[in-house]
Design a protein around this motif. Structure first.
Motif, PDB file in Angstrom:
ATOM      1  N   PRO A 170       0.697  -1.364  -0.209  1.00  0.00           N
ATOM      2  CA  PRO A 170      -0.060  -0.235  -0.141  1.00  0.00           C
ATOM      3  C   PRO A 170       0.523   1.185   0.496  1.00  0.00           C
ATOM      4  N   ASP A 171       0.240   2.216  -0.263  1.00  0.00           N
ATOM      5  CA  ASP A 171       0.390   3.342  -0.088  1.00  0.00           C
ATOM      6  C   ASP A 171      -0.318   4.344  -0.695  1.00  0.00           C
ATOM      7  N   GLN A 228       5.617   2.544  -2.774  1.00  0.00           N
ATOM      8  CA  GLN A 228       5.595   2.648  -3.675  1.00  0.00           C
ATOM      9  C   GLN A 228       6.591   3.932  -3.554  1.00  0.00           C
ATOM     10  N   THR A 229       6.203   5.135  -3.419  1.00  0.00           N
ATOM     11  CA  THR A 229       6.566   6.396  -2.959  1.00  0.00           C
ATOM     12  C   THR A 229       6.402   7.279  -4.543  1.00  0.00           C
ATOM     13  N   PHE A 230       5.198   7.010  -4.573  1.00  0.00           N
ATOM     14  CA  PHE A 230       4.572   7.518  -6.015  1.00  0.00           C
ATOM     15  C   PHE A 230       4.535   8.897  -5.773  1.00  0.00           C
ATOM     16  N   GLU A 281       9.227   3.831  -7.517  1.00  0.00           N
ATOM     17  CA  GLU A 281       9.307   2.371  -7.453  1.00  0.00           C
ATOM     18  C   GLU A 281       9.805   1.413  -7.616  1.00  0.00           C
ATOM     19  N   ALA A 282       8.810   0.436  -6.579  1.00  0.00           N
ATOM     20  CA  ALA A 282       9.188  -0.981  -7.383  1.00  0.00           C
ATOM     21  C   ALA A 282       9.282  -2.065  -8.429  1.00  0.00           C
ATOM     22  N   ARG A 283      10.548  -1.723  -9.159  1.00  0.00           N
ATOM     23  CA  ARG A 283       9.534  -2.798 -10.753  1.00  0.00           C
ATOM     24  C   ARG A 283      11.240  -3.829 -11.137  1.00  0.00           C
ATOM     25  N   ALA A 284      10.327  -4.805 -11.820  1.00  0.00           N
ATOM     26  CA  ALA A 284      11.640  -5.135 -12.413  1.00  0.00           C
ATOM     27  C   ALA A 284      10.916  -5.287 -14.108  1.00  0.00           C
ATOM     28  N   MET A 285      12.340  -5.676 -15.043  1.00  0.00           N
ATOM     29  CA  MET A 285      11.503  -5.991 -16.140  1.00  0.00           C
ATOM     30  C   MET A 285      10.720  -7.664 -16.025  1.00  0.00           C
ATOM     31  N   SER A 300       0.881  -1.671 -16.380  1.00  0.00           N
ATOM     32  CA  SER A 300       1.281  -0.632 -16.588  1.00  0.00           C
ATOM     33  C   SER A 300       1.529   0.275 -15.090  1.00  0.00           C
ATOM     34  N   GLY A 301       1.748  -0.238 -14.081  1.00  0.00           N
ATOM     35  CA  GLY A 301       1.868   0.500 -12.847  1.00  0.00           C
ATOM     36  C   GLY A 301       1.892  -0.197 -12.020  1.00  0.00           C
ATOM     37  N   PRO A 302       2.655   0.130 -10.411  1.00  0.00           N
ATOM     38  CA  PRO A 302       1.639  -0.579  -9.442  1.00  0.00           C
ATOM     39  C   PRO A 302       0.055  -0.466  -8.822  1.00  0.00           C
ATOM     40  N   ALA A 303      -0.362  -1.683  -8.955  1.00  0.00           N
ATOM     41  CA  ALA A 303      -2.184  -1.609  -8.155  1.00  0.00           C
ATOM     42  C   ALA A 303      -1.932  -1.960  -6.631  1.00  0.00           C
ATOM     43  N   THR A 304      -1.858  -1.521  -5.800  1.00  0.00           N
ATOM     44  CA  THR A 304      -1.518  -1.410  -4.752  1.00  0.00           C
ATOM     45  C   THR A 304      -3.425  -1.367  -4.032  1.00  0.00           C
ATOM     46  N   ASP A 305      -2.538  -1.834  -2.372  1.00  0.00           N
ATOM     47  CA  ASP A 305      -4.154  -3.030  -1.943  1.00  0.00           C
ATOM     48  C   ASP A 305      -3.679  -2.785  -0.285  1.00  0.00           C
TER      49      ASP A 305
END
Length: 222
Positions: free
Chosen positions: A8-9, A17-19, A24-28, A44-49
């Motif tokens: 969550p963020d 995630q620090t939007f 942000e946290a990501r990997a290819m 396409s981007g973080p889907a947080t909950d």
């Protein structure tokens, strides 16, 4: 094509995630290179909950973590975690595991909360010893917090957050909500009682939006 974290963020309590448009946290995504048995889908981007299960709600259900702890987590104590990975790529690719756990409950994965740092892993089960960071259990009101696991093609220089200028790496980001009461347990579904509350709230919103007996249809003139 990326896989993102889903902790969550809200910019206040949680900043996993620090939007802020910079980190942000990501990997290819690389075919045949991921955590657990389920390949990640492109996002396409973080889907947080709140339960770090937002990735389940986007595309396919690829939240099969394959992560199991075996001993209670004690401040600066030794522990074992089994992390299942799939490494079956067209070109030989080394896999390295990185992991953080928010043990002070401040909503941020900090450098001193990294408990697995670039450990080499093979395809299948990987039983890894680790030393828990120093922490005070009283900082976690109900004993629950969040952890981030990253399978990466890079052994060094992998942070919990990536700045815009950071070099990308192949892998998968897996965020989990975790219960530290006793042996750490990953919470992999919304509790049944909360599902009932959420469903009731949705019905209430639907009922309020629709005309009913004794009510005024918003399309009818007064």
């Amino acid at each position: 094509v990326y896989d993102y974290g889903d902790a969550p963020d809200d910019g206040v309590t949680y900043e996993y995630q620090t939007f802020d448009g910079m980190t942000e946290a990501r990997a290819m995504i690389l075919e045949g290179f991921y955590l657990g048995d389920d390949a990640p889908d492109a996002e396409s981007g973080p889907a947080t909950d709140e339960y770090a299960l937002g990735d389940d709600q986007t595309g396919t259900d690829d939240e099969g973590t394959g992560i199991t702890f075996y001993f209670p987590m004690i401040s600066e104590g030794l522990g074992i975690v089994n992390v299942e990975t799939t490494i079956d790529t067209a070109e030989p690719t080394d896999g390295y595991l990185h992991a953080w756990i928010d043990l002070d409950g401040d909503g941020v994965f900090e450098e001193n909360e990294k408990f697995i740092n670039g450990r080499a892993v093979d395809s299948g089960e990987n039983f890894l010893w680790f030393q828990a960071p120093e922490f005070n259990p009283a900082d976690l009101a109900d004993g629950t917090t969040y952890a981030r696991f990253i399978l990466s093609s890079e052994q060094n220089g992998v942070d919990a957050y990536m700045s815009e200028g950071d070099a990308d790496y192949f892998g998968e980001v897996e965020d989990v909500k975790i219960d530290l009461n006793g042996v750490p347990t990953i919470i992999d579904e919304v509790p049944a009682e909360e599902e009932v509350v959420l469903a009731a709230a949705a019905l209430a919103v639907e009922a309020a939006a629709a005309p009913g007996e004794g009510g005024q249809d918003i399309d009818e003139p007064l």
